[in-house]
Design an enzyme around this catalytic site. Structure first.
Site, PDB file in Angstrom:
ATOM      1  N   ARG A 197       0.938  -1.130   0.072  1.00 21.83           N
ATOM      2  CA  ARG A 197      -0.036  -0.087  -0.010  1.00 21.83           C
ATOM      3  C   ARG A 197       0.846   1.375   0.081  1.00 21.83           C
ATOM      4  O   ARG A 197       1.783   1.369   0.946  1.00 21.83           O
ATOM      5  CB  ARG A 197      -1.038  -0.073   1.190  1.00 21.83           C
ATOM      6  CG  ARG A 197      -1.472   1.414   1.586  1.00 21.83           C
ATOM      7  CD  ARG A 197      -2.733   1.282   2.560  1.00 21.83           C
ATOM      8  NE  ARG A 197      -3.841   0.728   2.032  1.00 21.83           N
ATOM      9  CZ  ARG A 197      -4.871   0.803   2.476  1.00 21.83           C
ATOM     10  NH1 ARG A 197      -5.321   1.248   3.437  1.00 21.83           N
ATOM     11  NH2 ARG A 197      -5.933   0.019   1.835  1.00 21.83           N
ATOM     12  N   HIS A 207      -6.945   1.031  -6.683  1.00 22.29           N
ATOM     13  CA  HIS A 207      -7.159  -0.138  -5.341  1.00 22.29           C
ATOM     14  C   HIS A 207      -8.098  -1.321  -5.890  1.00 22.29           C
ATOM     15  O   HIS A 207      -9.030  -1.516  -5.807  1.00 22.29           O
ATOM     16  CB  HIS A 207      -8.135   0.783  -4.497  1.00 22.29           C
ATOM     17  CG  HIS A 207      -8.245   0.227  -3.129  1.00 22.29           C
ATOM     18  ND1 HIS A 207      -7.412  -0.967  -2.544  1.00 22.29           N
ATOM     19  CD2 HIS A 207      -8.923   0.503  -1.748  1.00 22.29           C
ATOM     20  CE1 HIS A 207      -7.588  -1.387  -1.509  1.00 22.29           C
ATOM     21  NE2 HIS A 207      -8.384  -0.593  -0.699  1.00 22.29           N
ATOM     22  N   GLN A 265      -9.937  -3.943  -3.758  1.00 17.52           N
ATOM     23  CA  GLN A 265     -11.313  -3.396  -3.438  1.00 17.52           C
ATOM     24  C   GLN A 265     -12.195  -3.772  -4.541  1.00 17.52           C
ATOM     25  O   GLN A 265     -13.436  -4.163  -4.480  1.00 17.52           O
ATOM     26  CB  GLN A 265     -11.061  -1.903  -3.408  1.00 17.52           C
ATOM     27  CG  GLN A 265     -12.267  -1.125  -2.565  1.00 17.52           C
ATOM     28  CD  GLN A 265     -12.811  -1.672  -1.223  1.00 17.52           C
ATOM     29  OE1 GLN A 265     -12.240  -1.651  -0.409  1.00 17.52           O
ATOM     30  NE2 GLN A 265     -14.012  -2.128  -1.230  1.00 17.52           N
ATOM     31  N   ASP A 324     -17.178   7.213  -1.450  1.00 19.92           N
ATOM     32  CA  ASP A 324     -15.786   7.121  -0.826  1.00 19.92           C
ATOM     33  C   ASP A 324     -15.569   8.565  -0.301  1.00 19.92           C
ATOM     34  O   ASP A 324     -16.117   9.414  -0.770  1.00 19.92           O
ATOM     35  CB  ASP A 324     -14.812   6.616  -1.789  1.00 19.92           C
ATOM     36  CG  ASP A 324     -13.524   6.454  -1.004  1.00 19.92           C
ATOM     37  OD1 ASP A 324     -13.469   6.040   0.097  1.00 19.92           O
ATOM     38  OD2 ASP A 324     -12.328   6.056  -1.771  1.00 19.92           O
ATOM     39  N   CYS A 384     -16.154   1.825   0.273  1.00 19.64           N
ATOM     40  CA  CYS A 384     -15.217   0.966   0.388  1.00 19.64           C
ATOM     41  C   CYS A 384     -14.828   0.980   2.069  1.00 19.64           C
ATOM     42  O   CYS A 384     -14.177   0.213   2.400  1.00 19.64           O
ATOM     43  CB  CYS A 384     -13.746   1.270  -0.249  1.00 19.64           C
ATOM     44  SG  CYS A 384     -13.533   3.021  -0.308  1.00 19.64           S
ATOM     45  N   ARG A 439     -13.490  -8.434   1.014  1.00 17.26           N
ATOM     46  CA  ARG A 439     -12.114  -8.246   0.818  1.00 17.26           C
ATOM     47  C   ARG A 439     -11.341  -9.714   1.344  1.00 17.26           C
ATOM     48  O   ARG A 439     -10.367 -10.023   0.591  1.00 17.26           O
ATOM     49  CB  ARG A 439     -11.586  -7.230   1.746  1.00 17.26           C
ATOM     50  CG  ARG A 439     -12.038  -5.691   1.356  1.00 17.26           C
ATOM     51  CD  ARG A 439     -11.681  -5.336   0.089  1.00 17.26           C
ATOM     52  NE  ARG A 439     -10.162  -5.104   0.198  1.00 17.26           N
ATOM     53  CZ  ARG A 439      -9.460  -4.363   0.733  1.00 17.26           C
ATOM     54  NH1 ARG A 439     -10.003  -3.148   0.827  1.00 17.26           N
ATOM     55  NH2 ARG A 439      -8.126  -4.131   0.405  1.00 17.26           N
TER      56      ARG A 439
HETATM   57  N1   CP Z   1     -11.090  -0.265   2.012  1.00 15.75           N
HETATM   58  C1   CP Z   1      -9.987  -0.353   2.412  1.00 15.75           C
HETATM   59  O1   CP Z   1      -8.869  -0.353   1.975  1.00 15.75           O
HETATM   60  O2   CP Z   1      -9.953  -0.106   3.959  1.00 15.75           O
HETATM   61  P1   CP Z   1      -8.529   0.038   4.698  1.00 15.75           P
HETATM   62  O3   CP Z   1      -7.804   1.349   4.191  1.00 15.75           O
HETATM   63  O4   CP Z   1      -8.861   0.043   6.201  1.00 15.75           O
HETATM   64  O5   CP Z   1      -7.471  -1.102   4.423  1.00 15.75           O
HETATM   65  N1  NVA Z   2      -9.771   6.793  -1.503  1.00 20.97           N
HETATM   66  C1  NVA Z   2      -9.501   6.443  -0.020  1.00 20.97           C
HETATM   67  C2  NVA Z   2      -9.836   4.865   0.044  1.00 20.97           C
HETATM   68  C3  NVA Z   2      -9.411   4.293   1.244  1.00 20.97           C
HETATM   69  C4  NVA Z   2      -9.618   2.802   1.255  1.00 20.97           C
HETATM   70  C5  NVA Z   2      -7.822   6.801   0.002  1.00 20.97           C
HETATM   71  O1  NVA Z   2      -7.160   6.415  -0.656  1.00 20.97           O
HETATM   72  O2  NVA Z   2      -7.801   6.975   1.195  1.00 20.97           O
END
Ligand code: CP
Ligand code: NVA
Length: 310
Positions: A110, A137, A140, A230, A270, A298
């Site tokens: 990430r 993502h 997701q 989101d 999400c 997930r």
């Molecule tokens: N939706 C999602 O990726 O959640 P987290 O940021 O908690 O991993």
């Molecule tokens: N768009 C959000 C998604 C979090 C799961 C971010 O990137 O923070």
């Protein structure tokens, strides 16, 4: 068709890395593993295997579902917090990728820059999974497609309306959804549209009518099967918070907007959610909301993916 798909050794950096058949195969495998878990069966697809999980940003769902997923497949996961590796400062991205490849069977990352996941994949000899970057993502999106398929019995021909920021989660949904025959509408404020290259590619995949962009949330939700939103401020955009809250006024998914879509609409997010910003608390908790099914999936979707690529 999907039974013959082999994904061993493959990265998942962007959702468009996989063909429609490959995505369908991951969805099918995820569903099988979910059913197997419900039957209480023990699995061993990742027996003796280790996944390294690199995090430059916080996480609840991604961290827990990958860690639990590996455990349930008989393997093991190692959480590497931002301060552990200090990618790009203590150690270069290629060096981290090459070292990890000597010890583990897969890397999940990430990151802030999408380029970092790409670079990890270029230099690792084991599969690299994007667990969210500024651009996409994909995990997701796969979990969301599984969730939609479970609720509607299909993906093809369904209309998903996105309300809010044209961000990383939307990019993956546009590409994955269009690839699997969905029609997608994105209602964003002016200046917050999804990237034009992503939209062009999604139209190439799904046909010119597969993606519609608008600045009118109310018109956009008419006839929608799914409304998806989101956060307005993604991780890394905290300095833009005040400006974004102003720009997104009028884009909250509230009861009136959900009603405008009709009684059968499902509401997705999400998570994490900011009640009172992009979504009203009563919608998030209400009967149309399937956000916890998404969160649960997930786990199953990533187990399907891990079982196929490791
Ligand atoms: N939706 C999602 O990726 O959640 P987290 O940021 O908690 O991993
Ligand atoms: N768009 C959000 C998604 C979090 C799961 C971010 O990137 O923070």
């Amino acid at each position: 068709m999907t039974a013959s798909v082999k994904l061993t050794g493959r990265d998942l950096v962007a959702i468009d890395d996989y063909s429609a058949d490959e995505l369908r195969a991951v969805l099918a495998r995820s569903g099988e593993l979910k059913a197997s878990m419900r039957r209480g069966e023990r699995r061993a697809e990742a027996a003796g295997k280790t996944l390294a999980m690199i995090f430059e940003k916080p996480s609840l769902r991604t961290r827990v579902t990958f860690e639990v997923g590996m455990l349930q497949l008989g393997g093991h996961a190692i959480y590497l917090a931002p301060q552990d590796i200090q990618l790009g400062t203590r150690e270069s991205v290629p060096d981290a990728a090459r070292n990890l490849s000597r010890w583990v069977n897969g890397i999940m990352a990430r990151t802030f820059a999408h380029r970092t996941v790409q670079e990890l994949a270029e230099h690792a000899s084991v599969p690299v999974i994007n667990g969210l970057s500024d651009w996409e993502h994909p995990c997701q999106a796969i979990a969301d497609l599984l969730t939609i398929q479970e609720h509607f019995g299909r993906l093809e021909g369904l209309k998903l309306t996105w309300v809010g920021d044209g961000n990383n989660v939307l990019h993956s949904l546009l590409l994955g959804g269009a690839k699997l025959g969905m029609s997608l509408v994105a209602a964003t404020p002016a200046g917050y549209e999804p990237d034009a290259k992503v939209v062009a590619r999604a139209r190439e995949l799904g046909g010119a009518g597969a993606v519609t962009l608008t600045h009118d949330p109310r018109g956009a939700v008419a006839g929608a099967d799914v409304i998806y939103t989101d956060v307005w401020v993604s991780m890394g955009q905290e300095a833009e918070r005040a400006e974004r809250l102003r720009a997104f006024a009028g884009f909250q998914v509230d009861t009136a907007l959900v009603r405008a879509a009709g009684p059968k609409v499902k509401v997705m997010h999400c998570l994490p959610a900011h009640r009172g910003e992009e979504i009203a608390a009563d919608v998030l908790e209400g009967p149309s909301s399937i956000v916890l099914d998404q969160a649960e999936n997930r786990l199953h979707a990533q187990k399907g993916l891990l079982a196929m690529i490791l």
